[in-house]
Design a protein around this motif. Structure first.
Motif: not given
Length: 399
Positions: A231-232, A241-242, A248-249, A268-270
């Motif tokens: 995110g940064e 991994a997420v 996510i970018g 599934a984690g995004i």
């Protein structure tokens, strides 16, 4: 799919590594539950390179993966249940069709597939039969914009071009022995000749989906060339991994197919997916999802997407080459084409799909039964995929 060896010289590799994004730098906007949050300015990031110094890779030229669909935006090899809302695209069902109350097909335009001898394009093509036992008892499927209907087998049904008073009227397809306005029925907004409805063999769904599966497998060989960012705007230290926040970018490189590789567990984690650059015809995005870790079964909450609009959807494709069962459980609108030619897909989410749908079978909102009401699956919007894809093969991600 044919492969052609393509040398990659060191100068080309260097230029790719130092490529900058088009236009001014973008601010990464990752949408929260209630509002957008600005999370910083991104600079160009190095691309993933799985060759580890190899002199050359193979190039896979896929072309347009949905080619052969005859202009149908929803194509299934097997059965389809159209339970709720509608499809702005023409629909081609390789198997049998069931439907719910008030499903609309092609409210914008009937498509481009016109059978010889017809005066209008076919907006709904059914390779099998209408499953009257599986329909909602009050089901009405409306084919709009004067589109025609083609049904491979009229078992259990009949075509009526006159109402119950014997007056010429728009064509209805109803159960055998039932009157003009009975339910379940397919109703048209034009007077299609009865003899032209029952037509089989208009599309070879088996051969078409054999080609689709080959293309899905070819795209599965594409090496990742887009770095997953947090995110940064920083590259994830672990590209497999997420982050816990699910953000996510993606920064795109102009002039090539941008390949993102994900596992089913990553998918599934995004929760939020932000595009720093707009996809385009010469900058398409291919997201390849490996479902082997979940034995081909996926339950998906589609992410909130930032940085793309419906006008960008023709250049985004989600490839699920090995998925066999997929449930879209909830989430935001799905931007891009859903390409899962081996999967039985069940859509439970009220959000729209902005793209083509190519799946083995489809339940777009299960029909009501004793266990509960009908499910609103949202609308399938008419956004045809419109890019030519090619990629370099290689490891999914550098070790």
């Amino acid at each position: 799919m044919a492969k052609v060896a393509k040398p990659v010289d060191s100068g080309t590799r260097s230029r790719r590594r130092t490529s900058r994004h088009r236009g001014p730098r973008h601010r990464l906007l990752l949408l929260g539950a209630a509002s957008a949050t600005c999370l910083g300015t991104l600079t160009a990031m190095p691309l993933a390179d799985g060759t580890a110094g190899a002199a050359a890779r193979d190039t896979v030229a896929v072309g347009n993966p949905v080619a052969g669909n005859n202009g149908f935006g929803v194509v299934t090899e097997g059965d389809a249940t159209l339970g709720s809302t509608g499809s702005r695209s023409p629909v081609a069902v390789g198997g049998d069709l069931a439907f719910g109350d008030g499903y609309d097909v092609s409210p914008r335009a009937p498509g481009t597939f016109t059978v010889a001898g017809d005066s209008r394009p076919t907006a709904l093509l059914v390779g099998g039969r209408v499953d009257y036992d599986g329909n909602s008892p009050v089901g009405v499927l409306r084919v709009l914009r004067d589109g025609y209907v083609k049904i491979g087998a009229m078992t259990g049904g009949r075509v009526l071009t006159h109402d119950d008073d014997g007056v010429s009227a728009d064509t209805h397809v109803v159960m055998s022995g039932f009157p003009y306005d009975s339910t379940p029925r397919i109703e048209l907004t034009t007077r299609q000749p009865a003899a032209s409805v029952a037509k089989s063999g208009l599309m070879d769904f088996r051969s078409l989906f054999s080609a689709y599966r080959d293309r899905a497998d070819a795209m599965a060989e594409c090496a990742a060339n887009v770095t997953l960012l947090d995110g940064e705007g920083a590259p994830l230290p672990d590209q497999t991994a997420v982050p816990d926040d699910g953000r996510i970018g993606l920064a795109l490189t102009p002039g090539r197919t941008n390949v993102v590789r994900l596992t089913g567990e990553q998918l599934a984690g995004i929760r939020t997916l932000a595009f720093l650059d707009s996809p385009a015809a010469d900058t398409p995005v291919l997201l390849v999802v490996d479902a082997s870790g979940t034995d081909g079964a996926l339950t998906w909450t589609t992410p909130t997407v930032a940085g793309v609009r419906e006008t960008d959807a023709p250049y985004v494709l989600w490839d699920f080459p090995d998925a066999t069962a997929m449930t879209i459980a909830s989430g935001g609108p799905l931007t891009g084409t859903l390409y899962a030619p081996r999967a039985a897909v069940t859509d439970l989410a009220p959000s729209d799909i902005e793209g083509d749908v190519v799946v083995k079978s489809l339940v777009a909102g299960p029909l009501p039964d004793a266990s509960g009401p009908a499910v609103d699956a949202g609308e399938i919007r008419s956004v045809p995929f419109a890019a030519e894809l090619s990629c370099e093969t290689g490891p999914a991600w550098p070790v």
